[in-house]
Design a protein around this motif. Structure first.
Motif, mmCIF file in Angstrom:
data_model
loop_
_atom_site.group_PDB
_atom_site.id
_atom_site.type_symbol
_atom_site.label_atom_id
_atom_site.label_comp_id
_atom_site.label_asym_id
_atom_site.label_seq_id
_atom_site.Cartn_x
_atom_site.Cartn_y
_atom_site.Cartn_z
ATOM 1 N N UNK A 110 0.908 -1.176 0.006
ATOM 2 C CA UNK A 110 0.080 -0.011 0.006
ATOM 3 C C UNK A 110 0.882 1.247 -0.046
ATOM 4 N N UNK A 111 0.601 2.206 -0.807
ATOM 5 C CA UNK A 111 1.231 3.466 -0.973
ATOM 6 C C UNK A 111 0.260 4.764 -0.352
ATOM 7 N N UNK A 112 0.968 5.202 0.553
ATOM 8 C CA UNK A 112 0.258 6.613 0.911
ATOM 9 C C UNK A 112 0.742 7.801 0.726
ATOM 10 N N UNK A 113 0.147 8.916 0.143
ATOM 11 C CA UNK A 113 0.752 10.125 -0.060
ATOM 12 C C UNK A 113 0.484 10.985 1.225
ATOM 13 N N UNK A 114 1.694 11.899 1.229
ATOM 14 C CA UNK A 114 1.661 12.926 2.058
ATOM 15 C C UNK A 114 2.011 14.091 1.888
ATOM 16 N N UNK A 115 1.330 15.357 2.279
ATOM 17 C CA UNK A 115 1.402 16.625 1.432
ATOM 18 C C UNK A 115 2.513 17.276 1.989
ATOM 19 N N UNK A 116 2.976 17.171 3.340
ATOM 20 C CA UNK A 116 3.943 18.146 3.345
ATOM 21 C C UNK A 116 4.937 17.315 4.294
#
Length: 490
Positions: free
Chosen positions: A68-74
């Protein structure tokens, strides 16, 4: 920090004033980068974006692995620490969308991902590794391993530095140098999850052993099975990018023909063919069956006149107008399709046997059968023509025994087969080069091309050929048509 390509696309997408368009552009750029990192992964985008619990992408592989890939904004360390603790996912891949604006990495990042087996990576770090794949064949294997099982952080130059250490490790293993090999093993075990680390180390071991390095001196946990297993072999031919025959020879010293039948030729044909070519001196086979292919199915996709493939779950040798099933034992080929053939006129057989070393030829004329043998040398084909003239009617050849550099081959012209005689350790190349010209009329240029394609140099370093351990093959693999084996084969 300079950025280009995927990194720029992601950053530009983040600054799109439309929230909907921004999400679409960012996820599209990330998906493209993930595909460039590992083109064997199936990338499925979810309906979420920057969600704490649900992944933004799910990566899957043919071996059923999933990540699973989780994107993070900052680049918010406090938020990252909290997110890792909340993510209910095994070995999550956390993709940081914005880079570190500082000059040094904060050590808290490592602590944030260490306990969960997670990986945190920035787009620029992965992009540098992707660029390295163009010039470093090892980076292709490593990028897949990182996508599937990377752990810890990959920021700045960390991914390419990892690739450099592993590449030097392969060079060290090929030179049987423990220090460089050990450094690569240490980095692999620290940077990759268990299955991926094991596979990479197993390939390193294969290079070490292929370079005649003693197994007891291999500076890692050695696999004592004695040869590269199927999983590691698949991994190697899928992700390695090199046409160096010495590399393929080093890793293929324990190769068996049955191993080839488990590989995906459609996906990895160039590397598989390099592997076979480099190891023709040790690959052995007991039997072959030649099948006509007048339509040339698959021929248009071949880059050369000859190639290797899999049909009906058996290794095949592909050629213009025909192909040959190959078996480790005669019994292996009992169920494969066969071409109906007729005995061959003596004159035709003599033309085919111009360069063959014949030990025995069986002639039929009506109900008469004549077996011509030569105990100490090759049969003179002029003698064969003379003998055939003694029959009242026309005579035909049904069977012959020819000598190759690794043993005698029984060629059955009615069954379109070639079989290594009992206890003979026939090399795969010898079986094909010896039997094929006797079974089929080949233009001169095709015969020369066949000999060139299957040419090999014998390794005199004590290599033992693969001998079938099927006891039945030692009983009935001798001479087709019920003829008795020579004394030397009994």
């Amino acid at each position: 920090m300079e950025t280009s390509g995927y990194t720029t696309q992601i950053r530009d997408g983040l600054f799109d004033p439309s929230p909907r368009d921004s999400i679409f552009r960012v996820k599209a750029a990330v998906a493209d980068e993930l595909a460039a990192l590992d083109d064997t992964a199936r990338i499925r985008s979810t309906d979420f974006f920057n969600h704490t619990f649900a992944p933004d992408f799910v990566l899957t592989w043919p071996d059923k692995a999933e990540r699973h890939v989780f994107l993070r904004m900052s680049y918010d360390l406090n938020a990252l620490v909290e997110d890792v603790a909340l993510i209910d996912s095994h070995d999550p891949f956390i993709f940081g969308l914005t880079p570190n604006e500082g000059t040094e990495k904060d050590s808290r990042i490592d602590g944030a991902v260490e306990e969960s087996g997670a990986m945190f990576a920035e787009p620029d770090a992965l992009e540098r590794l992707i660029d390295r794949k163009k010039t470093d064949s090892t980076a292709n294997m490593l990028s897949n391993a990182i996508a599937q099982g990377g752990r810890g952080t990959f920021i700045g130059n960390e991914a390419v530095e990892f690739a450099s250490v592993v590449s030097r490790g392969f060079e060290a293993a090929s030179d049987v140098k423990a220090a460089g090999t050990a450094e690569a093993i240490s980095e692999i075990e620290e940077r990759l999850g268990g299955p991926q680390a094991w596979r990479m180390n197993r390939v390193l071991q294969a290079v070490w052993e292929g370079s005649e390095g003693p197994l007891m001196l291999f500076p890692g946990k050695a696999d004592l099975s004695g040869r590269l297993n199927i999983e590691s072999l698949r991994y190697l031919v899928t992700y390695m990018r090199t046409d160096d025959p010495e590399f393929w020879k080093r890793v293929g010293r324990g190769l068996k023909m049955a191993d080839l039948e488990h590989l995906d030729f459609a996906a990895s044909r160039p590397n598989i063919e390099r592997l076979i070519k480099a190891n023709l001196d040790i690959l052995s086979a007991r039997a072959m069956v030649l099948v006509d292919d007048p339509l040339g199915v698959g021929e248009i996709d071949r880059e050369s006149k000859f190639s290797w493939d899999i049909r009906e779950r058996r290794l095949t040798f592909e050629a213009p107008g025909f192909f040959a099933f190959i078996g480790a034992t005669k019994k292996d080929l009992e169920s494969v399709r066969k071409t109906t053939a007729n005995p061959v006129a003596v004159s035709t057989f003599v033309d085919r046997a111009e360069k063959a070393e014949l030990a025995e030829v069986t002639l039929h004329s009506g109900s008469e059968v004549f077996i011509l043998k030569h105990e100490d040398g090759a049969i003179d084909t002029h003698r064969l023509v003379g003998v055939s003239g003694q029959f009242d009617g026309p005579s035909e050849v049904t069977q012959a025994i020819a000598t190759s550099s690794s043993g005698r081959v029984t060629v059955d012209l009615t069954a379109m087969s070639g079989t290594g005689q009992t206890r003979s350790k026939i090399r795969l190349a010898d079986l094909l080069v010896t039997a094929t010209p006797l079974l089929r009329d080949l233009p001169y240029e095709d015969t020369e091309a066949l000999n060139h394609y299957l040419a090999y140099e014998v390794d005199h370093g004590g290599v033992t050929l693969d001998v079938p351990d099927d006891e039945e093959s030692l009983v009935d693999d001798g001479v087709a048509g019920g003829a008795e084996p020579d004394d030397e084969d009994e």
